[in-house]
Design an enzyme around this catalytic site. Structure first.
Site, short mmCIF file in Angstrom:
data_model
loop_
_atom_site.label_atom_id
_atom_site.label_comp_id
_atom_site.label_asym_id
_atom_site.label_seq_id
_atom_site.Cartn_x
_atom_site.Cartn_y
_atom_site.Cartn_z
N HIS A 90 0.84 -1.20 0.00
CA HIS A 90 0.00 0.00 0.00
C HIS A 90 0.88 1.25 0.00
O HIS A 90 0.49 2.29 -0.52
CB HIS A 90 -0.89 0.04 1.24
CG HIS A 90 -2.06 -0.88 1.20
ND1 HIS A 90 -3.12 -0.69 0.33
CD2 HIS A 90 -2.36 -1.99 1.91
CE1 HIS A 90 -4.02 -1.64 0.51
NE2 HIS A 90 -3.58 -2.45 1.47
N GLU A 118 -6.31 -12.23 3.73
CA GLU A 118 -7.34 -11.20 3.57
C GLU A 118 -7.98 -11.33 2.20
O GLU A 118 -7.36 -11.01 1.19
CB GLU A 118 -6.72 -9.80 3.71
CG GLU A 118 -6.08 -9.54 5.06
CD GLU A 118 -5.33 -8.22 5.13
OE1 GLU A 118 -5.02 -7.62 4.07
OE2 GLU A 118 -5.02 -7.80 6.25
#
Length: 189
Positions: free
Chosen positions: A105, A169
């Site tokens: 990210h 995830e």
């Protein structure tokens, strides 16, 4: 090229995404606002891959909702202070040392998404966003069949265009096609 130049605002490339950046609000696991911006920024090449995936989802009648994309280093540090479990929140880099950059990210090469139907309702998925239980990983055998089917479909499409799903995830995807760029701490206003 500056850090800001390597990141693009997704909606400037394609306005058909639903942007719901969770860390720009207090509606996240920290219960506080982590970002001072609420737009979705990504590495330009990553954004192009996500647009390819969006076109496939759109043909199948779905829209893409983005929960997280580019994350400044300082935000990563804050998230890790709150949940220091590397399987769910990546350890922030020590930028004072030599580092091998990966998809993250922090360089706009990772994205957290879900799918919504034509009425704007999120599809049933194994868990809510940022669930830190075993149910968040598709290897869990307790996932309801429809939720598993939806998450596997999401994974299949994303991987078909160049992303790799993160095992813990169901919502997290890394661009493994684009060369990793340096992490950034730039914030947008």
């Amino acid at each position: 090229m500056s850090d800001k130049d390597s990141l693009v605002r997704l909606l400037d490339l394609d306005p058909e995404f639903i942007i719901d950046i969770k860390y720009a609000t207090d509606n996240n696991f920290t219960k506080q606002r982590v970002y001072n911006f609420n737009d979705c920024y990504l590495n330009k090449d990553t954004a192009i891959l996500l647009i390819k995936a969006k076109k496939i989802f759109k043909k199948d009648g779905y829209k893409v909702k983005v929960w997280d994309a580019y994350r400044p280093i300082r935000a990563q540090k804050l998230l890790f202070e709150i949940v220091p479990i590397d399987d769910f929140v990546a350890t922030p880099p020590d930028m004072r040392k030599p580092i091998i950059f990966e998809y993250s990210h922090m360089n706009g090469l990772s994205v957290d998404i879900t799918l919504v139907d034509s009425n704007g309702n999120e599809l049933e998925m194994p868990t809510e966003f940022d669930d830190f239980t075993e149910m968040a990983g598709l290897g869990c055998d307790k996932i309801p069949p429809q939720a598993r089917k939806n998450a596997e479909y999401l994974k299949s499409v994303m991987e078909s265009v160049g992303f790799k799903a993160y095992r813990n995830e169901w919502w997290h995807f890394n661009d493994v096609v684009t060369k990793a760029t340096p992490y950034s701490d730039v914030e947008f206003n």
